[in-house]
Design a protein around this motif. Structure first.
Motif, PDB file in Angstrom:
ATOM      1  N   TYR A 101      -2.405  -9.173  10.341  1.00 39.84           N
ATOM      2  CA  TYR A 101      -3.034  -7.860  10.156  1.00 39.84           C
ATOM      3  C   TYR A 101      -4.418  -8.175  11.093  1.00 39.84           C
ATOM      4  CZ  TYR A 101      -6.179  -9.810   6.479  1.00 39.84           C
ATOM      5  OH  TYR A 101      -7.184 -10.536   5.784  1.00 39.84           O
ATOM      6  N   GLY A 102      -5.014  -7.236  11.141  1.00 40.12           N
ATOM      7  CA  GLY A 102      -6.546  -7.084  11.848  1.00 40.12           C
ATOM      8  C   GLY A 102      -7.168  -6.074  11.059  1.00 40.12           C
ATOM      9  N   TYR A 117      -7.675 -10.812  13.712  1.00 36.56           N
ATOM     10  CA  TYR A 117      -8.954 -10.622  14.251  1.00 36.56           C
ATOM     11  C   TYR A 117      -9.892  -9.716  13.136  1.00 36.56           C
ATOM     12  CZ  TYR A 117      -7.785  -5.602  14.904  1.00 36.56           C
ATOM     13  OH  TYR A 117      -7.549  -4.173  14.928  1.00 36.56           O
ATOM     14  N   LEU A 118     -11.193  -9.702  13.374  1.00 34.22           N
ATOM     15  CA  LEU A 118     -12.014  -9.021  12.814  1.00 34.22           C
ATOM     16  C   LEU A 118     -13.051  -8.293  13.641  1.00 34.22           C
ATOM     17  CD1 LEU A 118     -13.744  -9.667   9.440  1.00 34.22           C
ATOM     18  CD2 LEU A 118     -15.078  -9.027  11.272  1.00 34.22           C
ATOM     19  N   LYS A 119     -12.908  -7.215  14.049  1.00 32.89           N
ATOM     20  CA  LYS A 119     -13.766  -6.271  14.948  1.00 32.89           C
ATOM     21  C   LYS A 119     -15.017  -5.686  14.157  1.00 32.89           C
ATOM     22  CE  LYS A 119     -12.202  -3.136  17.311  1.00 32.89           C
ATOM     23  NZ  LYS A 119     -11.129  -2.495  18.414  1.00 32.89           N
ATOM     24  N   LYS A 157      -8.102 -19.363  14.461  1.00 36.36           N
ATOM     25  CA  LYS A 157      -7.265 -18.559  13.534  1.00 36.36           C
ATOM     26  C   LYS A 157      -7.800 -17.040  13.537  1.00 36.36           C
ATOM     27  CE  LYS A 157      -5.235 -18.099   8.953  1.00 36.36           C
ATOM     28  NZ  LYS A 157      -5.053 -18.856   7.625  1.00 36.36           N
ATOM     29  N   THR A 158      -9.122 -16.720  13.155  1.00 37.26           N
ATOM     30  CA  THR A 158      -9.614 -15.562  13.250  1.00 37.26           C
ATOM     31  C   THR A 158     -10.536 -15.015  14.453  1.00 37.26           C
ATOM     32  OG1 THR A 158      -9.579 -15.464  10.779  1.00 37.26           O
ATOM     33  CG2 THR A 158     -10.905 -13.599  11.912  1.00 37.26           C
ATOM     34  N   SER A 159     -10.149 -14.221  15.384  1.00 33.11           N
ATOM     35  CA  SER A 159     -10.853 -13.885  16.346  1.00 33.11           C
ATOM     36  C   SER A 159     -11.859 -12.684  16.070  1.00 33.11           C
ATOM     37  CB  SER A 159      -9.895 -13.336  17.502  1.00 33.11           C
ATOM     38  OG  SER A 159     -10.917 -12.801  18.549  1.00 33.11           O
ATOM     39  N   VAL A 160     -13.237 -13.177  16.248  1.00 32.90           N
ATOM     40  CA  VAL A 160     -14.031 -12.342  15.644  1.00 32.90           C
ATOM     41  C   VAL A 160     -14.926 -11.476  16.839  1.00 32.90           C
ATOM     42  CG1 VAL A 160     -16.265 -12.158  14.348  1.00 32.90           C
ATOM     43  CG2 VAL A 160     -14.582 -13.731  13.734  1.00 32.90           C
ATOM     44  N   GLY A 161     -15.181 -10.335  16.789  1.00 29.81           N
ATOM     45  CA  GLY A 161     -15.758  -9.628  17.960  1.00 29.81           C
ATOM     46  C   GLY A 161     -16.842  -8.356  17.302  1.00 29.81           C
TER      47      GLY A 161
END
Length: 311
Positions: A101-102, A117-119, A157-161
């Motif tokens: 999930y994102g 991901y966390l945008k 593990k988590t892409s942060v943008g």
């Protein structure tokens, strides 16, 4: 998750394309928000009655979606997902079951979660600019939440943008300068979405794009959102509609995440997939560009291909 949307991802999910089954599910966890963005699609079209999706319903709906080919869930939409009353239970469920999930969030509320991901829709660079774009004065606490999360997250593990709605060169400069030292994976600069691209009938994007490409050459984290390539691209129908499915907080299937007022049926309906596959919409009411602009162009070209024996 990659730091940008891309039409070519259809090729990575060919069985879903062949079966006309959605790849991604957008889940609206609630219909309320702690921001007051003046351009918000959901405030424009939807009533906000304080409704939210319970963990029980989420499990029921996600099971149905997974059985029908869904590979990833996006927590997003009609309200701010992190303030859903069952948000913690839902993310715990996703993570404990290794479900991808994102999350798209304003991150005004700090959460220790591990999505793919966390945008963060940040948009501003100080309290005044944040309030102008998001209707509240929560820039400082959001920035502190982001910094705290960057120290918490498992990098890789988590892409942060962070994300900005880019409408002027001076604002782009201020936004970039304020955040260039953050240890984020990407900075996504997106265009304005408007009905039948009416915004870009009145505004030129040339200078803004030149500025973004200059920034990108000096900082690879700068993402020129792919929607910039489709600012005035209209379609007679939504060719790749099958690629995503959007559920509101009641489990109702919307035509797409930009049309919360257009309900196809409920995800538990026995015939929901037949309804979903034959659903049509009035393209004159569509925001242009949208996330399906790329997939629509690609799938339209595939359908129109002739003499396919010859490359």
């Amino acid at each position: 998750m990659a730091s940008n949307i891309s039409g070519v991802k259809l090729f990575c999910n060919m069985q879903n394309v062949v079966d006309k089954r959605p790849i991604t599910a957008d889940i609206f966890l609630n219909d309320y928000c702690n921001n007051k963005c003046p351009w918000c699609t959901y405030a424009r079209y939807g009533e906000r009655n304080g409704q939210y999706m319970t963990i029980h319903d989420f499990i029921t709906y996600s099971d149905i979606l997974r059985q029908n080919g869904i590979k990833g869930f996006i927590l997003t939409g009609g309200g701010e997902p992190t303030i859903c009353k069952d948000f913690d239970a839902i993310t715990n469920y996703l993570e404990s079951n290794n479900l991808t999930y994102g999350i798209n969030t304003n991150f005004n509320i700090y959460k220790e979660i591990s999505p793919k991901y966390l945008k963060v829709s940040l948009d501003g660079w100080d309290e005044d600019s944040y309030e102008a774009q998001r209707g509240v004065r929560r820039y400082k606490e959001t920035l502190e939440n982001l910094k705290r999360y960057l120290n918490f997250r498992c990098k890789g593990k988590t892409s942060v943008g962070i994300q900005m709605l880019a409408t002027s060169i001076s604002d782009i400069d201020k936004f970039y300068e304020a955040h260039k030292t953050l240890d984020v994976d990407y900075m996504n600069f997106r265009p304005m979405e408007s009905t039948l691209h009416e915004y870009y009938n009145k505004h030129s994007e040339r200078d803004i794009l030149n500025k973004l490409y200059d920034l990108q050459r000096s900082d690879s984290r700068v993402i020129v959102n792919y929607k910039w390539n489709y600012l005035r691209t209209e379609f007679e129908r939504c060719y790749a509609h099958f690629a995503q499915i959007a559920l509101n907080q009641r489990g109702e299937v919307m035509y797409c995440c930009h049309k919360p007022y257009e309900i196809i049926g409920h995800i538990t309906d026995n015939d929901i997939w037949q309804k979903f596959n034959v659903a049509q919409t009035n393209m004159c009411m569509c925001d242009v560009p949208c996330r399906l602009s790329g997939p629509n162009k690609l799938y339209k070209d595939i359908l129109a291909a002739k003499d396919i024996e010859f490359i």
